[in-house]
Scaffold this active site. Structure first.
Site, PDB file in Angstrom:
ATOM      1  N   GLY A 154       0.766  -1.247   0.000  1.00 52.50           N
ATOM      2  CA  GLY A 154       0.000   0.000   0.000  1.00 52.50           C
ATOM      3  C   GLY A 154       0.795   1.293   0.000  1.00 52.50           C
ATOM      4  CE  LYS A 181     -10.270   2.900   7.907  1.00 54.96           C
ATOM      5  NZ  LYS A 181     -10.768   2.179   6.726  1.00 54.96           N
ATOM      6  CG  ASP A 227      -8.918   0.000   9.758  1.00 56.80           C
ATOM      7  OD1 ASP A 227      -9.645   0.765  10.411  1.00 56.80           O
ATOM      8  OD2 ASP A 227      -9.368  -0.967   9.113  1.00 56.80           O
ATOM      9  CB  THR A 228      -7.369  -2.598  13.880  1.00 55.57           C
ATOM     10  OG1 THR A 228      -6.191  -3.198  13.337  1.00 55.57           O
ATOM     11  CG2 THR A 228      -8.590  -3.021  13.092  1.00 55.57           C
ATOM     12  N   GLY A 229      -4.816  -0.558  13.961  1.00 55.70           N
ATOM     13  CA  GLY A 229      -3.538  -0.301  14.622  1.00 55.70           C
ATOM     14  C   GLY A 229      -2.726  -1.572  14.858  1.00 55.70           C
ATOM     15  CG  ASP A 262      -5.581  -3.266  -2.004  1.00 55.19           C
ATOM     16  OD1 ASP A 262      -5.152  -2.822  -0.920  1.00 55.19           O
ATOM     17  OD2 ASP A 262      -5.922  -4.453  -2.157  1.00 55.19           O
ATOM     18  NE  ARG A 318      -2.050  -2.916  -4.362  1.00 51.11           N
ATOM     19  CZ  ARG A 318      -2.147  -3.095  -3.053  1.00 51.11           C
ATOM     20  NH1 ARG A 318      -2.046  -2.062  -2.241  1.00 51.11           N
ATOM     21  NH2 ARG A 318      -2.339  -4.291  -2.543  1.00 51.11           N
ATOM     22  CD  GLU A 320       0.815   0.609   6.676  1.00 50.99           C
ATOM     23  OE1 GLU A 320       1.286   0.543   5.523  1.00 50.99           O
ATOM     24  OE2 GLU A 320       0.300  -0.372   7.253  1.00 50.99           O
ATOM     25  CG  ASP A 321      -1.516   1.616   3.203  1.00 47.25           C
ATOM     26  OD1 ASP A 321      -1.317   1.312   4.394  1.00 47.25           O
ATOM     27  OD2 ASP A 321      -2.029   0.825   2.386  1.00 47.25           O
TER      28      ASP A 321
HETATM   29  P1  IMP Z   1      -4.607  -2.260  10.623  1.00 45.16           P
HETATM   30  O1  IMP Z   1      -3.673  -3.340  11.089  1.00 45.16           O
HETATM   31  O2  IMP Z   1      -6.042  -2.587  10.908  1.00 45.16           O
HETATM   32  O3  IMP Z   1      -4.241  -0.893  11.125  1.00 45.16           O
HETATM   33  O4  IMP Z   1      -4.545  -2.367   9.079  1.00 45.16           O
HETATM   34  C1  IMP Z   1      -3.987  -1.489   8.244  1.00 45.16           C
HETATM   35  C2  IMP Z   1      -3.986  -2.108   6.859  1.00 45.16           C
HETATM   36  O5  IMP Z   1      -5.316  -2.476   6.458  1.00 45.16           O
HETATM   37  C3  IMP Z   1      -3.518  -1.078   5.871  1.00 45.16           C
HETATM   38  O6  IMP Z   1      -2.126  -1.152   5.687  1.00 45.16           O
HETATM   39  C4  IMP Z   1      -4.294  -1.461   4.630  1.00 45.16           C
HETATM   40  O7  IMP Z   1      -3.581  -2.443   3.913  1.00 45.16           O
HETATM   41  C5  IMP Z   1      -5.584  -2.053   5.141  1.00 45.16           C
HETATM   42  N1  IMP Z   1      -6.669  -1.045   5.187  1.00 45.16           N
HETATM   43  C6  IMP Z   1      -7.300  -0.561   6.270  1.00 45.16           C
HETATM   44  N2  IMP Z   1      -8.229   0.347   5.943  1.00 45.16           N
HETATM   45  C7  IMP Z   1      -8.179   0.467   4.591  1.00 45.16           C
HETATM   46  C8  IMP Z   1      -8.894   1.285   3.647  1.00 45.16           C
HETATM   47  O8  IMP Z   1      -9.756   2.117   3.975  1.00 45.16           O
HETATM   48  N3  IMP Z   1      -8.543   1.121   2.339  1.00 45.16           N
HETATM   49  C9  IMP Z   1      -7.584   0.242   1.925  1.00 45.16           C
HETATM   50  N4  IMP Z   1      -6.885  -0.523   2.778  1.00 45.16           N
HETATM   51  C10 IMP Z   1      -7.180  -0.423   4.102  1.00 45.16           C
HETATM   52 MG    MG Z   2      -0.980  -1.905   4.143  1.00 47.51          MG
END
Ligand code: IMP
Ligand code: MG
Length: 175
Positions: free
Chosen positions: A41, A128, A100-102, A156, A162, A96-97
Site C-alpha cells: 500500500g 483512520k 486502521d485497527t492499529g 486497494d 491502487r 505506511e498507507d
Molecule cells: P490495521 O492493522 O487494521 O491498522 O490495518 C492497516 C492495513 O489495512 C492497511 O495497511 C491497509 O492495507 C488495510 N486497510 C485498512 N483500511 C483500509 C482502507 O480504507 N482502504 C484500503 N486498505 C485499508
Molecule cells: Mg498496508
C-alpha cells in the site's frame, strides 16, 4: 453496486506529502535515517515522499501478512518479506498507507524495536480512527479520517484501484 466518491485530490495529496517531507527533513537532519515502506500500500506514498526529502537516507521495505480477508486484518500478523538492511543505531521511519485497527503498526513497531534502532517513528498517509483497537501514535500524519473505506494512491480494494492518482471513498451505490 459500489460507487467511488473523491476524498483527497492528487493536488491536495502532493501538497500534504511535501509538508510531511519538510517536517521529517527538519526533525531528522544529521541522523542516520532509514525509511521503511510497508508493501504494498505505501509504495506510491513512499516514492513521492522520498523525492521531497532534503536529507540523506536509505530505503527498505517490509511486507506484512495478516490472516483474514483483504480488507480486515485479524490481528494474526507475520512479516512475509523482511528488511534487507541492518537498522541498529538508525533513525527508523516506518512509512505506511493507512492505520486502521492499529494491529499492523503495533506489531511492526515492536518487532523493529528489538533490533536496537536509535528511534522508530511512524509516518502514515491516513490515520483512520473508526476501528482503532491498539494504541498507536503516528509521528507524521497526512490526513486524519473518521471512517470509511478508501482506495487510490496505493490503497486497494481486493488489489484494485491502487493506480488511481486521487483518493476515493468507496460507497455502496443506490440500486
Ligand atoms: P490495521 O492493522 O487494521 O491498522 O490495518 C492497516 C492495513 O489495512 C492497511 O495497511 C491497509 O492495507 C488495510 N486497510 C485498512 N483500511 C483500509 C482502507 O480504507 N482502504 C484500503 N486498505 C485499508
Ligand atoms: Mg498496508
Amino acid at each position: 453496486m459500489k460507487e467511488k466518491e473523491l476524498l483527497y485530490s492528487q493536488e491536495v495529496i502532493a501538497e500534504r506529502v511535501r509538508e510531511l517531507a519538510d517536517r521529517i527533513s527538519r526533525d531528522l537532519e544529521g541522523k542516520d535515517v532509514v525509511l521503511i515502506g510497508v508493501l504494498k500500500g505505501a509504495f506510491i506514498f513512499l516514492a513521492d515522499l522520498v523525492r521531497s526529502l532534503t536529507i540523506p537516507h536509505t530505503v527498505d521495505f517490509v511486507r506484512l501478512a495478516s490472516y483474514g480477508s483483504g480488507t480486515v486484518s485479524s490481528g494474526e500478523i507475520t512479516i512475509s518479506k523482511d528488511l534487507e538492511t541492518d537498522i541498529e543505531g538508525k533513525a527508523v521511519v516506518i512509512v505506511e498507507d493507512i492505520i486502521d485497527t492499529g494491529e499492523s503498526m503495533a506489531f511492526l513497531q515492536e518487532r523493529l524495536r528489538k533490533r536496537n534502532p536509535a528511534s522508530v517513528q511512524i509516518c502514515v498517509l491516513i490515520d483512520k480512527a473508526e476501528r482503532r483497537e491498539k494504541t498507536v501514535t503516528a509521528d507524521y500524519v497526512g490526513f486524519a479520517l473518521d471512517e470509511g473505506f478508501i482506495v487510490g494512491y496505493g490503497l486497494d480494494f481486493d488489489e484494485r484501484f491502487r493506480f488511481l492518482p486521487d483518493i476515493y471513498e468507496i460507497k455502496e451505490g443506490k440500486q
